[in-house]
Design a protein around this motif. Structure first.
Motif, PDB file in Angstrom:
ATOM      1  N   TRP A 231      -7.262  51.702   6.774  1.00 46.04           N
ATOM      2  CA  TRP A 231      -7.937  52.904   6.269  1.00 46.04           C
ATOM      3  C   TRP A 231      -8.621  52.620   4.922  1.00 46.04           C
ATOM      4  O   TRP A 231      -9.770  53.038   4.695  1.00 46.04           O
ATOM      5  CB  TRP A 231      -6.877  54.012   6.123  1.00 46.04           C
ATOM      6  N   VAL A 232      -7.945  51.907   4.068  1.00 47.24           N
ATOM      7  CA  VAL A 232      -8.528  51.584   2.749  1.00 47.24           C
ATOM      8  C   VAL A 232      -9.777  50.711   2.924  1.00 47.24           C
ATOM      9  O   VAL A 232     -10.778  50.900   2.219  1.00 47.24           O
ATOM     10  CB  VAL A 232      -7.483  50.904   1.828  1.00 47.24           C
ATOM     11  N   LYS A 233      -9.731  49.792   3.888  1.00 47.46           N
ATOM     12  CA  LYS A 233     -10.925  48.961   4.177  1.00 47.46           C
ATOM     13  C   LYS A 233     -12.109  49.838   4.576  1.00 47.46           C
ATOM     14  O   LYS A 233     -13.239  49.593   4.176  1.00 47.46           O
ATOM     15  CB  LYS A 233     -10.605  48.012   5.339  1.00 47.46           C
ATOM     16  N   GLU A 234     -11.815  50.882   5.387  1.00 45.34           N
ATOM     17  CA  GLU A 234     -12.891  51.782   5.829  1.00 45.34           C
ATOM     18  C   GLU A 234     -13.420  52.624   4.667  1.00 45.34           C
ATOM     19  O   GLU A 234     -14.613  52.865   4.544  1.00 45.34           O
ATOM     20  CB  GLU A 234     -12.366  52.729   6.917  1.00 45.34           C
ATOM     21  N   LEU A 235     -12.523  53.077   3.811  1.00 48.10           N
ATOM     22  CA  LEU A 235     -12.919  53.966   2.714  1.00 48.10           C
ATOM     23  C   LEU A 235     -13.615  53.218   1.573  1.00 48.10           C
ATOM     24  O   LEU A 235     -14.424  53.793   0.848  1.00 48.10           O
ATOM     25  CB  LEU A 235     -11.685  54.683   2.146  1.00 48.10           C
ATOM     26  N   PHE A 236     -13.271  51.960   1.387  1.00 50.20           N
ATOM     27  CA  PHE A 236     -13.843  51.163   0.290  1.00 50.20           C
ATOM     28  C   PHE A 236     -14.419  49.863   0.877  1.00 50.20           C
ATOM     29  O   PHE A 236     -13.903  48.772   0.630  1.00 50.20           O
ATOM     30  CB  PHE A 236     -12.774  50.831  -0.764  1.00 50.20           C
ATOM     31  N   PRO A 237     -15.510  49.996   1.683  1.00 49.88           N
ATOM     32  CA  PRO A 237     -16.007  48.821   2.425  1.00 49.88           C
ATOM     33  C   PRO A 237     -16.512  47.703   1.511  1.00 49.88           C
ATOM     34  O   PRO A 237     -16.563  46.549   1.930  1.00 49.88           O
ATOM     35  CB  PRO A 237     -17.145  49.403   3.282  1.00 49.88           C
ATOM     36  N   ASN A 238     -16.869  48.046   0.288  1.00 49.31           N
ATOM     37  CA  ASN A 238     -17.422  47.007  -0.591  1.00 49.31           C
ATOM     38  C   ASN A 238     -16.375  46.260  -1.406  1.00 49.31           C
ATOM     39  O   ASN A 238     -16.692  45.295  -2.102  1.00 49.31           O
ATOM     40  CB  ASN A 238     -18.453  47.631  -1.549  1.00 49.31           C
ATOM     41  N   SER A 239     -15.133  46.725  -1.342  1.00 50.71           N
ATOM     42  CA  SER A 239     -14.087  46.046  -2.114  1.00 50.71           C
ATOM     43  C   SER A 239     -13.531  44.876  -1.314  1.00 50.71           C
ATOM     44  O   SER A 239     -13.458  44.923  -0.086  1.00 50.71           O
ATOM     45  CB  SER A 239     -12.950  47.015  -2.454  1.00 50.71           C
ATOM     46  N   LYS A 240     -13.150  43.847  -2.039  1.00 46.82           N
ATOM     47  CA  LYS A 240     -12.666  42.620  -1.408  1.00 46.82           C
ATOM     48  C   LYS A 240     -11.375  42.875  -0.623  1.00 46.82           C
ATOM     49  O   LYS A 240     -11.183  42.373   0.475  1.00 46.82           O
ATOM     50  CB  LYS A 240     -12.389  41.631  -2.530  1.00 46.82           C
ATOM     51  N   ASN A 241     -10.490  43.642  -1.224  1.00 49.77           N
ATOM     52  CA  ASN A 241      -9.210  43.961  -0.564  1.00 49.77           C
ATOM     53  C   ASN A 241      -8.619  45.193  -1.258  1.00 49.77           C
ATOM     54  O   ASN A 241      -9.205  45.721  -2.206  1.00 49.77           O
ATOM     55  CB  ASN A 241      -8.248  42.767  -0.614  1.00 49.77           C
ATOM     56  N   TYR A 242      -7.440  45.613  -0.781  1.00 43.80           N
ATOM     57  CA  TYR A 242      -6.819  46.853  -1.284  1.00 43.80           C
ATOM     58  C   TYR A 242      -6.528  46.744  -2.788  1.00 43.80           C
ATOM     59  O   TYR A 242      -6.888  47.639  -3.577  1.00 43.80           O
ATOM     60  CB  TYR A 242      -5.542  47.102  -0.469  1.00 43.80           C
ATOM     61  N   ALA A 243      -5.906  45.649  -3.195  1.00 48.07           N
ATOM     62  CA  ALA A 243      -5.541  45.514  -4.622  1.00 48.07           C
ATOM     63  C   ALA A 243      -6.774  45.558  -5.504  1.00 48.07           C
ATOM     64  O   ALA A 243      -6.750  46.144  -6.603  1.00 48.07           O
ATOM     65  CB  ALA A 243      -4.769  44.212  -4.852  1.00 48.07           C
ATOM     66  N   SER A 244      -7.871  44.977  -5.029  1.00 53.19           N
ATOM     67  CA  SER A 244      -9.054  44.937  -5.891  1.00 53.19           C
ATOM     68  C   SER A 244      -9.701  46.313  -6.028  1.00 53.19           C
ATOM     69  O   SER A 244     -10.449  46.552  -6.979  1.00 53.19           O
ATOM     70  CB  SER A 244     -10.050  43.868  -5.448  1.00 53.19           C
TER      71      SER A 244
END
Ligand code: GUN
Ligand code: FE
Length: 425
Positions: A231-244
């Motif tokens: 879900w986090v990947k979908e919401l923040f597609p431009n971020s490298k990963n959840y922690a970032s």
């Protein structure tokens, strides 16, 4: 002058690999801090108040790095779902009740009383989105004498209607708490975005600014469950990963930070936490209950990430850090098998360290009895646990952790002050 001497069998873990034991010794406390441990009482301490606990064990107080105060009524309920449906079905409806201060007071007094009972002398706590009940919770911790960081939760999307905040108002409420509630030495505010999925980019960005402006710590959730990570990947597609995602908004170690769970972080994310000195709060019971998974604690320790233990009430079903130390070691054994015996199980010493100094270091010099440390301590009467055989102090401690409970804790201290049971009337 608040000086005293306690006599007993003293045990603590200055590192994860060392248990320091002082049999039948004296621990000297000046102004709430440990100044010495000796087996003969020097004449210069003769005038100090002497408390004789001969035959009892004196250990550091326990530290809970992550729990949700308004979820306390739900403890043990509704654990038949995974994280996201559990939040929607059980957690959000309960958290919606905390605009009612009478209800909040009832729940918080029971929670703080139970933290006291289980020997948790310091904790790091999520409140709800409600400003007034968050202030109430802070004031109740102050009245109890226990130490805590308390955070008003922020969320402005993907939550229940009654908990959906207006971003501007949420930031204003948070700033008010950061300005007003900073007098206590033992109870302090902490910036608390619930987790990336319930916060807009604007919210995360403003919270990062507030943490830096007021130099206050941050807490959130990270990589607890596989659906959450997707879900986090979908919401923040431009971020490298959840922690970032957190890192990009100054919420990952710019100020002292705790991330709860950390079950599914990649090696890259763990390295980032290590570089930024971000604490991982390990919540083994919660991770079992919500079928989340098992955090590879050994990997975090090997990579130099600070780790502490947490109840994660009410994902977790026990407030007892004693229980959670045992559960942590057991979980690490299952992880050892799951990793084809690559990630070594935690030792008893490591488990005890994580439940005391591991989390305690988030508060400063807390969780150990080295010179200069705050005297946060528990007096343990294990006479009901000792069997027919003569045991070493370390063996007695193992029995206490694995088979003891709150009835074995006879006194509790925070910064050298004896803490009585709170809210008895
Ligand atoms: N992730 C976001 N909110 C929560 C919560 O309240 N409990 C747990 N265990 N995980 C969360
Ligand atoms: Fe949590």
């Amino acid at each position: 002058m608040n000086n005293m001497v306690l006599k007993g069998d003293i045990a603590f873990t200055p590192t994860k690999d060392i248990m320091e034991i002082h049999k039948n010794s004296y621990i000297i406390i000046e102004e709430g801090k440990v100044v010495d441990i000796c087996n003969q009482l020097d004449n210069s301490y003769k005038g100090y108040l002497l408390k004789d606990f001969t035959g009892k064990i004196i250990i550091p107080g326990f530290v809970d790095l992550h729990l949700h105060a308004p979820q306390y009524p739900n403890m043990g309920l509704g654990l038949d779902k995974e994280l996201i449906p559990w939040l929607d079905t059980y957690t959000f409806p309960e958290e919606g009740k905390y605009d009612d201060l009478d209800y909040a007071r009832k729940v918080f007094s029971k929670l703080i009383k139970d933290l006291w009972r289980f020997g948790t002398t310091r904790s790091v706590v999520f409140s709800s989105i409600h400003k007034e009940s968050t202030k109430l919770l802070m004031n109740m911790f102050i009245a109890s004498g226990l130490g805590a960081y308390v955070g008003k939760v922020n969320m402005d999307r993907n939550t229940a209607e009654e908990l959906m905040e207006n971003t501007k108002k949420s930031i204003e409420d948070t700033e008010e708490i950061l300005k007003e509630c900073c007098e206590s030495d033992l109870v302090k505010p902490i910036v608390t975005p619930r987790f990336a999925p319930t916060c807009s980019e604007e919210m995360l960005s403003k919270l990062g600014e507030l943490a830096i402006k007021y130099d206050v710590p941050v807490q959130s959730h990270l990589s607890e469950n596989t659906s959450e990570v997707i879900w986090v990947k979908e919401l923040f597609p431009n971020s490298k990963n959840y922690a970032s995602v957190y890192d990009e908004f100054n919420l990952l170690g710019k100020t002292k930070t705790i991330m709860a769970h950390c079950v599914y972080n990649t090696d890259e994310e763990i390295d980032l936490m290590g570089r930024n000195k971000v604490y991982a709060a390990h919540c083994p019971y919660s991770n079992y209950n919500l079928s989340s998974g098992i955090m590879p604690v050994r990997k975090y320790l090997d990579k130099g990430v600070p780790v502490g233990l947490a109840s994660d009430i009410s994902g977790g079903n026990s407030l007892s850090i004693m229980d959670i130390i045992g559960g942590t070691i057991q979980a690490s054994k299952m992880k050892w098998l799951e990793s084809n015996k690559e990630l070594q199980p935690l030792t008893f010493n490591e488990g005890f360290f994580l439940g005391t100094k591991g989390g305690g270091s988030f508060f400063g010099e807390v969780g150990s009895f080295e010179k200069g440390y705050d005297f946060d301590a528990l007096i343990i009467d294990d006479s009901s646990l000792i069997g027919l055989n003569e045991l070493s102090i370390e063996e007695r401690l193992q029995k206490i952790i694995y088979t003891g409970d709150d009835r074995n804790i006879i006194e509790r201290y925070v910064k050298g002050i004896k803490i009585e049971e709170p809210f008895t009337s």
